[in-house]
Each structure stands twice: as structure tokens, then as C-alpha cells.
Design an enzyme around this catalytic site. Structure first.
Site, PDB file in Angstrom:
ATOM      1  CB  CYS A 286      -0.880  -0.020   1.181  1.00 16.60           C
ATOM      2  SG  CYS A 286      -2.244   1.084   0.889  1.00 16.60           S
TER       3      CYS A 286
ATOM      4  CG  HIS B 246      -3.665  -3.503   3.896  1.00 15.47           C
ATOM      5  ND1 HIS B 246      -2.529  -3.063   4.304  1.00 15.47           N
ATOM      6  CD2 HIS B 246      -4.334  -2.385   3.082  1.00 15.47           C
ATOM      7  CE1 HIS B 246      -2.285  -1.898   4.143  1.00 15.47           C
ATOM      8  NE2 HIS B 246      -3.169  -1.507   3.140  1.00 15.47           N
TER       9      HIS B 246
END
Length: 244
Positions: A93, A189
């Protein structure tokens, strides 16, 4: 055999359990009788990339990402040499975005490390939810969770995977993440690796091969629970997609 694993700035970059990827690296090495040395580098600390075999750069907020970028710019030459010489890394990310030229948010322009020729631009619609990929690095589907306002454009680089369910890099492109040499950048994630053991082993194998100068074949693990969790999530999401 031994791998030295560096976790960069876990005090600032640890959204949605990203530190679980470190634990996954460690345990899958230990289960095979391979030593895992963990090194944690906190905010502002100098990172000696020459002493690392495997690196995790996690995700954080825009503010934290900007601060981390300032720290890493002081280490840019070492970081870039690490990547270009075949060093192994998972960037998640915010960490993924930092590898590029810039991240243009709704308020400012965050200059990236310019290690990869990619860039990210903010959009008001957040891309949030579970995601499934088909990746050349895994026979099983790659599953995870994404939550990002940025749209990352990877140009001619190879993507991490094709989006089967979810959004990915830009929502429209149909691809997620990036692969460059022994680096994986991804929005996934969850953490990513415990639910996707083949991806973890791919990174471990590349790190061992790079360090010891020969192709290292990792002894197989049973992975029954990991594969069961992976199948459960993939099947649930694909069934929901069919019914929608």
C-alpha cells in the site's frame, strides 16, 4: 542457512496487520530449520540495506507516508542499490506507492523515491473491500483486503496479478500491484502472506537464492490450514459475485 529480515518503520507503517507478514516469513523459515534474524528500523533510524536479505515496507496514512519518505530519501542510494542488485522486498500500500515518482493527493504532492517508474494519483472514491487475484506466482488464488484512495499507474511493468474480484491498481485496468526483479508491490493488506503461502515462499526462495548464489528449493510444508482459509475466502467472494 539464514536470512536477515528488515521491517522498515513498523511504528508508522502497519495498517491492517501488515506486521503479520514478518511473522509469516519468520515461521515458514523456522519450520524448515532455516534461521531468521529480524531487524526493526524505527522512525529516523539509519537502514543498512547491505545487511538485509528480505525487506518489508508496510502501509500507513498519507501523513505517515510523507514522513517515511523523508527518512528513506536519506537512504535512497542504498535502497536503490538493494533493489537493482536483486534484493527481495514486499512493499504494501503506502510502501508500494513510495517506490514510485510521486503520489498526488487531494491536498499536496508527495514526492516518491523514484526507484520504480510508476506514479499514484488520488481519487475521491476509495477502493475498499476484499480482493482476489490470479497471479503467476501462485497456483492458488491470491486473496486479501484493499483500502486505498490512490490509483497507481505501473506503465510497462508486470503486475502482481489479474483482478478477479475487487478493484486493484486503478479499478478500470483490471490489474493489481507490480513486480520488478525480486520486488512485489501490492495494495493487499490482511496481512497478505499468511493467507497466501505460495507468495511467501516465492519471496523466501528468491531471497535465499540471491544470498547463496544458487537456486534454493524450499522443502514443502503441509499448509492445510492456510489453503483451507484461502479457499474459504475465495469461494465465498466468488459465490457472492455470481449472486449479485
Amino acid at each position: 542457512m539464514k536470512l536477515t529480515i528488515g521491517h522498515l518503520y513498523p511504528d508508522m507503517l502497519n495498517l491492517y496487520g501488515d506486521r503479520g507478514n514478518i511473522r509469516c516469513f519468520q515461521k515458514r523459515l523456522e519450520w524448515r530449520g532455516i534461521e531468521a534474524e529480524l531487524k526493526y528500523f524505527l522512525s529516523g533510524e539509519t537502514v543498512d540495506f547491505s545487511g538485509l536479505d528480505l525487506v518489508l515496507l508496510g502501509g500507513g496514512s498519507d501523513r505517515e507516508q510523507e514522513l517515511v519518505c523523508r527518512y528513506l530519501k536519506q537512504e535512497k542510494h542504498g535502497f536503490q542499490d538493494y533493489v537493482e542488485s536483486g534484493g527481495t522486498m514486499l512493499a504494501v500500500c503506502g510502501g508500494y506507492q513510495l517506490l514510485g515518482k510521486y503520489y498526488k493527493t487531494d491536498r499536496t504532492m508527495i514526492e516518491g523515491l523514484d526507484i520504480l517508474d510508476i506514479y499514484t494519483e488520488w481519487d475521491a472514491k476509495r477502493l475498499t473491500g476484499n480482493i482476489i487475484l490470479q497471479s503467476s506466482l501462485s497456483k492458488a488464488p491470491v486473496v486479501g483486503f484493499e483500502n486505498h484512495g490512490g490509483r497507481t499507474y505501473i506503465g510497462d511493468y508486470s503486475p502482481f496479478g489479474k483482478v478477479v474480484f475487487g478493484y486493484g491498481n486503478t479499478e478500470e485496468a483490471g490489474w493489481e500491484g507490480v513486480i520488478y526483479k525480486n520486488v512485489i508491490g501490492s495494495y493487499l493488506h490482511g496481512p497478505l502472506l499468511p493467507k497466501n503461502p505460495e507468495i511467501c515462499d516465492d519471496l523466501l526462495g528468491k531471497a535465499l537464492t540471491h544470498k547463496y548464489g544458487e537456486d534454493v528449493s524450499l522443502p514443502p510444508l503441509s499448509d492445510e490450514l492456510e489453503h483451507e482459509a484461502n479457499r474459504f475466502m475465495a469461494d465465498r467472494l466468488m459465490n457472492a459475485k455470481k449472486q449479485s
